[in-house]
Design a protein around this motif. Sequence first.
Motif, short mmCIF file in Angstrom:
data_model
loop_
_atom_site.label_atom_id
_atom_site.label_comp_id
_atom_site.label_asym_id
_atom_site.label_seq_id
_atom_site.Cartn_x
_atom_site.Cartn_y
_atom_site.Cartn_z
N LEU A 102 0.84 -1.18 0.00
CA LEU A 102 0.00 0.00 0.00
C LEU A 102 0.88 1.24 0.00
CD1 LEU A 102 -2.68 -1.08 2.61
CD2 LEU A 102 -2.75 -1.32 0.14
N CYS A 103 0.62 2.14 -0.93
CA CYS A 103 1.45 3.34 -1.07
C CYS A 103 0.58 4.58 -1.04
CB CYS A 103 2.23 3.28 -2.39
SG CYS A 103 3.33 1.87 -2.54
N PRO A 104 0.39 5.19 0.14
CA PRO A 104 -0.35 6.45 0.21
C PRO A 104 0.34 7.53 -0.63
CG PRO A 104 -0.03 5.52 2.40
CD PRO A 104 0.84 4.75 1.48
N ARG A 105 -0.44 8.43 -1.20
CA ARG A 105 0.08 9.51 -2.03
C ARG A 105 -0.24 10.85 -1.39
NH1 ARG A 105 -3.68 7.60 -5.40
NH2 ARG A 105 -4.25 9.68 -6.08
N SER A 106 0.72 11.76 -1.45
CA SER A 106 0.49 13.13 -0.99
C SER A 106 0.07 13.98 -2.18
CB SER A 106 1.75 13.71 -0.36
OG SER A 106 2.05 13.08 0.86
N CYS A 107 -1.03 14.70 -2.05
CA CYS A 107 -1.52 15.60 -3.09
C CYS A 107 -1.57 17.01 -2.52
CB CYS A 107 -2.91 15.18 -3.56
SG CYS A 107 -3.01 13.52 -4.26
N LEU A 108 -0.77 17.91 -3.10
CA LEU A 108 -0.75 19.30 -2.65
C LEU A 108 -1.55 20.13 -3.63
CD1 LEU A 108 0.35 21.33 -0.58
CD2 LEU A 108 2.31 21.69 -2.11
N LEU A 109 -2.70 20.64 -3.17
CA LEU A 109 -3.60 21.40 -4.03
C LEU A 109 -3.38 22.89 -3.80
CD1 LEU A 109 -4.96 18.56 -3.29
CD2 LEU A 109 -7.10 19.62 -4.01
N LYS A 110 -3.22 23.64 -4.88
CA LYS A 110 -3.03 25.09 -4.80
C LYS A 110 -4.09 25.77 -5.65
CE LYS A 110 2.00 24.66 -4.29
NZ LYS A 110 3.33 25.06 -4.83
N ARG A 111 -4.92 26.57 -5.03
CA ARG A 111 -6.00 27.24 -5.76
C ARG A 111 -5.79 28.75 -5.77
NH1 ARG A 111 -9.85 29.74 -2.53
NH2 ARG A 111 -9.75 29.27 -0.30
N GLU A 112 -6.52 29.42 -6.64
CA GLU A 112 -6.49 30.88 -6.70
C GLU A 112 -7.61 31.45 -5.83
OE1 GLU A 112 -4.18 32.58 -8.25
OE2 GLU A 112 -3.22 30.77 -9.05
N VAL A 113 -7.48 32.72 -5.45
CA VAL A 113 -8.50 33.38 -4.65
C VAL A 113 -9.83 33.38 -5.41
CG1 VAL A 113 -9.20 35.55 -3.56
CG2 VAL A 113 -6.80 34.84 -3.50
N GLY A 114 -10.89 33.00 -4.73
CA GLY A 114 -12.22 32.97 -5.35
C GLY A 114 -12.54 31.67 -6.06
N GLY A 162 -7.40 27.42 3.50
CA GLY A 162 -6.83 28.55 2.76
C GLY A 162 -6.60 28.22 1.30
N LEU A 163 -5.50 28.73 0.73
CA LEU A 163 -5.23 28.56 -0.69
C LEU A 163 -4.46 27.29 -1.01
CD1 LEU A 163 -4.30 32.24 -1.69
CD2 LEU A 163 -6.52 31.09 -1.86
N GLN A 164 -3.94 26.62 0.03
CA GLN A 164 -3.21 25.37 -0.19
C GLN A 164 -3.78 24.28 0.71
OE1 GLN A 164 1.11 25.43 -1.12
NE2 GLN A 164 1.09 27.50 -0.29
N LEU A 165 -3.90 23.10 0.14
CA LEU A 165 -4.48 21.96 0.86
C LEU A 165 -3.65 20.73 0.57
CD1 LEU A 165 -6.86 20.46 2.34
CD2 LEU A 165 -7.94 20.28 0.08
N CYS A 166 -3.25 20.03 1.62
CA CYS A 166 -2.46 18.81 1.45
C CYS A 166 -3.30 17.61 1.88
CB CYS A 166 -1.17 18.88 2.28
SG CYS A 166 -0.09 17.44 2.04
N LEU A 167 -3.44 16.64 0.98
CA LEU A 167 -4.21 15.43 1.26
C LEU A 167 -3.31 14.22 1.14
CD1 LEU A 167 -7.41 16.15 -0.91
CD2 LEU A 167 -7.09 16.62 1.53
N LEU A 168 -3.46 13.28 2.06
CA LEU A 168 -2.82 11.97 1.94
C LEU A 168 -3.92 10.98 1.59
CD1 LEU A 168 -0.15 10.39 2.27
CD2 LEU A 168 -0.91 9.83 4.59
N VAL A 169 -3.76 10.28 0.46
CA VAL A 169 -4.86 9.47 -0.05
C VAL A 169 -4.39 8.07 -0.42
CG1 VAL A 169 -5.98 11.53 -0.98
CG2 VAL A 169 -4.51 10.17 -2.47
N LEU A 170 -5.36 7.17 -0.48
CA LEU A 170 -5.19 5.83 -1.04
C LEU A 170 -6.19 5.67 -2.18
CD1 LEU A 170 -4.90 3.39 2.02
CD2 LEU A 170 -3.11 3.87 0.34
N SER A 171 -5.82 4.95 -3.21
CA SER A 171 -6.78 4.66 -4.27
C SER A 171 -7.91 3.80 -3.72
CB SER A 171 -6.09 3.93 -5.43
OG SER A 171 -5.71 2.63 -5.02
N ALA A 172 -9.01 3.74 -4.45
CA ALA A 172 -10.16 2.96 -3.99
C ALA A 172 -9.79 1.49 -3.78
CB ALA A 172 -11.30 3.08 -5.00
N ALA A 173 -9.00 0.94 -4.70
CA ALA A 173 -8.62 -0.47 -4.59
C ALA A 173 -7.71 -0.69 -3.38
CB ALA A 173 -7.92 -0.92 -5.87
N GLU A 174 -6.75 0.22 -3.17
CA GLU A 174 -5.85 0.09 -2.03
C GLU A 174 -6.60 0.22 -0.72
OE1 GLU A 174 -1.56 1.82 -3.56
OE2 GLU A 174 -3.17 3.24 -3.17
#
Length: 498
Positions: free
Chosen positions: A39-51, A113-125
């Motif tokens: 099992l290999c969790p993945r880090s996803c760093l999301l960066k959005r713009e204001v609004g 805020g404008l940045q969000l970090c998620l640690l995820v597993l795929s549905a199968a994992e």
Amino acid sequence: MRYTEPGDATDVPQKFTFNPKEGIDNPVLMISDDPEPDLCPRSCLLKREVGQGFGFYLRKESGCRGHVAQQVAPWSAAERSGLRDGDHILEVNEAFVDDQEYTKVVLKVQASGLQLCLLVLSAAEYETAVREGIDLMALSRAHRGEGCTRPRLCHISREPGVGLGLSITSSEGKRGKYYVSPVSEGPAERAGVQAGDHLLSINGVPVSKLTHSALIKMVKKCDEYMTVLVIDSRSEESYVRRRLPILPTFASSHNLPHRPKTIHLTQGPQGYGFLLRQEKLTTGNIAHLLREVDPCSPAEAAGMEDGDLLLAVNGEQVENAEHEDIVSRIRQSGQQVTLTTISIQGRDYYTQLGLSPLTFYEENIPQIERFPTNTLPSNNLPRPRLCTLHREDTGFGFKMACSQTERRVYVGQVEAGHAGERAGLQEGDVIVEVNGQNVEHENFEDVVTLIKKGGTSLMLLVVDKDGFEKLRTSGVAITLDVSSLNTQVPDSTQENFV
């Protein structure tokens, strides 16, 4: 994994031979018939713009474990980060959330805020992990590395004769690298600062680009307090290895002032006893303020103060919501509502740190307890549903039809994945009210006109066809008082767009 210095005896590669009769000559090496799932969790760093949003729906299915990312929008911050439909979210901003309530997880995402970090597993994992009984919290810790802890936001209050109780030193040969040493049992140590911590920011200002003299001047200007973001060296190495920035939203909080407060209100004969106003603050930001708190009213009794800022209604963040939407949510709550508020000084404090006041708000906000009503003579009778829809580019996501013989307007078609479906509308639902106005005896064209006048928000009180006939036969008036609130999706799921 063990690290050895070059030249060490243990650095010499070891050779092992295999004899079919004798087996492998390394007694430590064992072969298992049931290896642990990879099992290999993945880090996803999301960066959005204001609004803008992050571009995905967070979904929770009733009776199922975990929180699922759904409908990841093309070209969105979510897709660019590597988030995929069906991914199960283990952590939000380095905090484990798989076992947390859905509303808390949504709040963490909304307050990031404008940045969000998620640690995820795929549905199968994820399915494999649950089936195998794997400890997902331990899996998350292993991904960060042994001994890795979150950064700390420490609020230090200056004390007479002691000051802040810490010293700051620079690292030789590394510009912008500063370390702190707290005085034993002093203000800094009591606030959570540890010897050898790497200093990242002071009162929301990063220190990596400051000269030592500029840094000292900044510290001296902190008259009464100083809030620092720090991290120990071992944990910092983990962030470098994972190529993640160290954000204030990742931090654990220590001694922070101006905490949000929760107000539980029960409506009195004259209402709740306060006004909600949209005002522009001195910073230029628009905020929703609680004003004109009536003496001896439910609002005053619950601890509401004039000028408090409204952050959430029934656990749902409303800082960036439209004024009319907030009023609508409060009215939909019936005779009880739970508000989360903070003082203007508190809002300014968190703004300086670059954080939402809800970032560290951990209090459990209970679901609304609806009062019993005598309107329905029997619990076996169907309950209408109040559905709140927000207009999208293509409309509200449903089509209406009418029955000329029975003179009623109903939902003819619901578009999958759009506002109508997310709000809980179902084909065949009879429309009883539009934005609080009864339309049981209105013709089709008048109902369409009412919907168009409502603007970007639409509240529909509906009941399924069979339920409508039962209520009519029983003589019960179909009103909001007998409805169960449903502002997002059907009872089987919960879903929020973030």
